[in-house]
Design a protein around this motif. Sequence first.
Motif, PDB file in Angstrom:
ATOM      1  N   ILE A 112       0.817  -1.217   0.000  1.00  0.00           N
ATOM      2  CA  ILE A 112       0.000   0.000   0.000  1.00  0.00           C
ATOM      3  C   ILE A 112       0.858   1.278   0.000  1.00  0.00           C
ATOM      4  N   VAL A 113       2.110   1.191   0.415  1.00  0.00           N
ATOM      5  CA  VAL A 113       2.993   2.359   0.428  1.00  0.00           C
ATOM      6  C   VAL A 113       4.407   1.911   0.044  1.00  0.00           C
ATOM      7  N   VAL A 114       5.052   2.695  -0.839  1.00  0.00           N
ATOM      8  CA  VAL A 114       6.424   2.400  -1.262  1.00  0.00           C
ATOM      9  C   VAL A 114       7.213   3.704  -1.299  1.00  0.00           C
ATOM     10  N   GLY A 115       8.475   3.623  -0.929  1.00  0.00           N
ATOM     11  CA  GLY A 115       9.328   4.805  -1.018  1.00  0.00           C
ATOM     12  C   GLY A 115      10.724   4.523  -0.517  1.00  0.00           C
ATOM     13  N   PRO A 116      11.661   5.430  -0.807  1.00  0.00           N
ATOM     14  CA  PRO A 116      13.031   5.261  -0.313  1.00  0.00           C
ATOM     15  C   PRO A 116      13.157   5.690   1.145  1.00  0.00           C
ATOM     16  N   THR A 117      14.056   5.021   1.867  1.00  0.00           N
ATOM     17  CA  THR A 117      14.356   5.355   3.252  1.00  0.00           C
ATOM     18  C   THR A 117      15.797   5.849   3.318  1.00  0.00           C
ATOM     19  N   ILE A 118      16.012   6.979   3.982  1.00  0.00           N
ATOM     20  CA  ILE A 118      17.324   7.604   4.034  1.00  0.00           C
ATOM     21  C   ILE A 118      17.692   7.945   5.487  1.00  0.00           C
ATOM     22  N   ASN A 119      18.914   8.434   5.656  1.00  0.00           N
ATOM     23  CA  ASN A 119      19.392   8.874   6.977  1.00  0.00           C
ATOM     24  C   ASN A 119      19.177   7.795   8.046  1.00  0.00           C
ATOM     25  N   ILE A 120      19.562   6.584   7.719  1.00  0.00           N
ATOM     26  CA  ILE A 120      19.347   5.445   8.619  1.00  0.00           C
ATOM     27  C   ILE A 120      20.498   5.354   9.629  1.00  0.00           C
ATOM     28  N   LYS A 121      20.151   5.270  10.886  1.00  0.00           N
ATOM     29  CA  LYS A 121      21.129   5.130  11.954  1.00  0.00           C
ATOM     30  C   LYS A 121      20.664   4.047  12.919  1.00  0.00           C
TER      31      LYS A 121
END
Length: 377
Positions: free
Chosen positions: A257-266
């Motif tokens: 239902i939702v897709v997208g890039p994930t950034i700034n992962i810590k």
Amino acid sequence: MRNYCLILFVVVILSGCWDIKEVEQQLYIHALAVDYKDGKYLLYGQVIDFNSLAKQEGAASRQPQTIATVKGTGETINDAAFDLYTTAQQRYAWEHITAIVYTQNLLKSGKIIHVNDFLKRYYQIRNILWTFGTKDPVEEVFAAKPILNITVLYSQLSNPDDIYKQSSSIKPIQLFELDRKLSEPAFTTHIPYLSVAKKTWEENRKEHHVVYISGSGFLNGKKYVGLLSRDDLLGDRWMTRKINRTKLSIKEDNKTIVVGPTINIKSKITPVMLNNKVKFTIDVKADFKTTEILKPKTHKELKELAENAIRKQIEETYKKGLNNQIDIYELSDVLYKQKNKEWNKIARNGVIPLEPDTINKINVNVTVLNTEQLKNK
């Protein structure tokens, strides 16, 4: 007399260049692979044509690039290396090697230490080689090449970091980093595995084979402990340092239902003592860009869904590792560095015993971005 001195000066200056080899007078080894069977080493060299590479750098259309594979065998890795010279038609140039591939047989044999020692003793071979494992035949891995006659210098074999920056999944590792990890007493080393994709690409309506990173093999010290696929390792990307960006798909009732890039992962792992047992708390922070929303959700709902999805992937990957006796998140190394006394008490052969509840808590904090479209709806 003056002319004689001038001639003598020119001869002296030019004499230093007489032993220079032209490009076409050498064979350039681009990658190495090492196998181990029946007590013998098998050393493979992937040889590329630098003449065709030079033509590709100009404005003219790319020329098809020829790739050759040479094999040497021996009871030691040095014997195998010298065996490569037996059938060589020209001098080998070793300075341009960009990757080393270890077969699964080699990794299981525990001979990787000997191979890496061999590599470090040759000053022509740099310690920044990209390192891989593979289950596929070496000949197939070395024969695969990019589409559109793109040089193999830009393939995932020799340039994996480029695609990793665009879509981070399994982190590539270089030789100097691999050596460091293999020497750590409590470390579980990840080695990306190469496979040949035979059905993904077509060129001129013909099947075209390319290499890609399909999973990771794992070593405790020099001992091979297992292999996990790319799908098994979805949770590991949230725990990897210096990850650039990675896709997050959120599902509901088994539908995306939702897709997208994930950034700034810590991420951070903290060992704690509970009832005289070592437990670990995991903290993950990330920014999630919602580029595709197929079912309306509030900002709060999206945040909760994203956090639950990441937490679930971390849990499932841990279970996959546990089932295969793999310390996937390097918890032993965390305890060794942060609570060394406790590690010394419970570690066996460099690894602490892991149980389903060894990870006590997983805290995930996601900041959802690009939600203006929700307001518009």
